[in-house]
Structures are given as C-alpha cells and as structure tokens.
Design an enzyme around this catalytic site. Structure first.
Site: not given
Ligand code: PRP
Ligand code: URA
Length: 208
Positions: A103, A107, A199, A202
């Site tokens: 994400r 945005t 997160d 993380d």
């Molecule tokens: C997180 C999560 C989803 C997304 C959800 O990933 O694992 O993929 O955010 O958010 P959304 O519904 O608003 O799209 P992130 O982009 O943080 O990446 P990561 O898994 O690499 O930490």
């Molecule tokens: N992605 C995450 O990992 N946690 C949230 O709460 C939203 C998006």
C-alpha cells in the site's frame, strides 16, 4: 452481508485475542496466523465440489470421493505468506501463486511489484490469503488480477476485516465470499484497522 462470514468458533476467537495482544512475539504470532488460517480454511472450503472415487478398504469396496477442482492459494505478499502453511497442511496438492502488492503510504492504493502468473489459468478455484482487509484496495486488485487470469471461483480468506474493506470488496466483487476471524470497528486516519492487531507484515517478520 450474506457472503461475509465471521467465524464464531471459540478456538478462532481465543487465538485472535492472543494475536491482537501487543505482547505477542513474532514467533508466536506466526504460529497463531498459521493455526487460525487452517481453522478458517476448514470453514471456507466446506462447499468445495467432490467427484466419486471408488477404492477398496482392506475388507470391502468403498465408494469414496476426492476433490474435483484444482485449487490455487494466492497469498498477497508479504503478510499473506504466513497463511499458506496453515492451508497447505490440509490441501498439500494446492498450487501457490504469489501476488506482490504494497500500500502506498499516502494514497493507501495498492502498488503491484510481483506477479508471475502464466498466461493460461492452471487452477479453477482460488483462495486469496491476506490477514488484513483494510480499505480493501489490495483484495480488490488481487481479485481483478485473478478474474483477468480466467479464474471464476474466488474466495477471500483473511483474519480481520474493516467495514470499509468489506464494503469495497462487495461493491467491486459481490460474487467473492469473504471468510474472516473478525469484523472490526473502523479504519484510523492512516488506514489501519481498529482495534486490529497493528501491521500484520511487521508483526510476523519482526520488522518495523
Ligand atoms: C497490508 C495487508 C494487506 C493490505 C491491506 O499489506 O497485508 O495486503 O495492507 O490493506 P488494504 O485493504 O487497505 O489494501 P502492506 O501493504 O502493509 O504490505 P506488507 O504485507 O508487505 O506489509
Ligand atoms: N495492514 C495491516 O497490516 N494492518 C492494518 O491494520 C491495515 C493494513
């Protein structure tokens, strides 16, 4: 919200509470993600089609069944990765097709960085795996990709969904059922689910 399923299973609720707890370390967090995914997958796959398979027990012939359709697991990187093993233990012959999205912090729109799907679809049912359904942008984009690939039966399996993300998925893809451990209250100004678990990437990988 007829095709949105929030598990009522006490084991799922128990494990989700441990998962949300900020004191839970990455090793335990990964274990809980894997275990909860197996439980949710059990619920999400209850309507998979079967085909007859005659076999012989040591004592008699038996008309059994086997899964009819080829199943693809589609983890959204990174956080979806930790969900794969929990389902793979139940369906070891499932194919795994990774989709890389992150994400954009400002945005909140998904940005694709990995997609190695072959031209023709190799599976007929896909389970999208991502612990968090926040704005829904990542889930909608992945469903778009899979439909464009030619897959008709798609389910989303996640751990926590926000009302905003569920609404976005239902608007864009009303045919895709959503299986979750819980539906939370709302998103904060940074797009994080409240109360949520923070997160998910993380916390699994010990980053951030
Ligand atoms: C997180 C999560 C989803 C997304 C959800 O990933 O694992 O993929 O955010 O958010 P959304 O519904 O608003 O799209 P992130 O982009 O943080 O990446 P990561 O898994 O690499 O930490
Ligand atoms: N992605 C995450 O990992 N946690 C949230 O709460 C939203 C998006």
């Amino acid at each position: 919200m007829s095709n949105v399923h929030a598990s009522e299973h006490p084991l799922v609720k128990h494990k989700l509470t441990r998962l949300r707890d900020k004191r839970t370390e990455p090793k335990k967090f990964r274990e809980l993600v894997r275990e909860m995914t197996g439980l949710l997958a059990y619920e999400a796959t209850a309507d998979l089609a079967t085909t007859p398979r005659p076999i012989e027990t040591p004592l008699a012939p038996y008309q059994g069944v086997e899964l009819k359709e080829k199943i693809g697991l589609v983890p959204i990187l990174r956080a979806g990765l930790g969900m794969v093993e929990g389902i793979w233990e139940l369906m070891p012959s499932a194919e795994v097709w990774h989709i890389g999205l992150y994400r954009d912090e400002k945005t909140l729109k998904p940005v694709q960085y990995y997609n190695k799907l072959p031209v023709e679809p190799t599976v007929s049912v896909c389970l999208i795996l991502d612990p968090m359904l926040a704005t829904g942008g990542s889930a909608v984009a992945t469903t778009d990709i899979l439909k464009h690939w030619g897959v008709r039966k798609i389910k989303f399996v996640g751990l926590i969904g926000a009302p905003e993300g569920i609404a976005a998925m239902q608007k864009a893809h009303p045919d895709v059922p959503i299986y979750l451990a819980a539906i939370d209250d709302h998103l904060n100004e940074k797009g994080y689910i409240l109360p949520g678990l923070g997160d998910a990437g993380d916390r699994q990988f010990g980053t951030g």
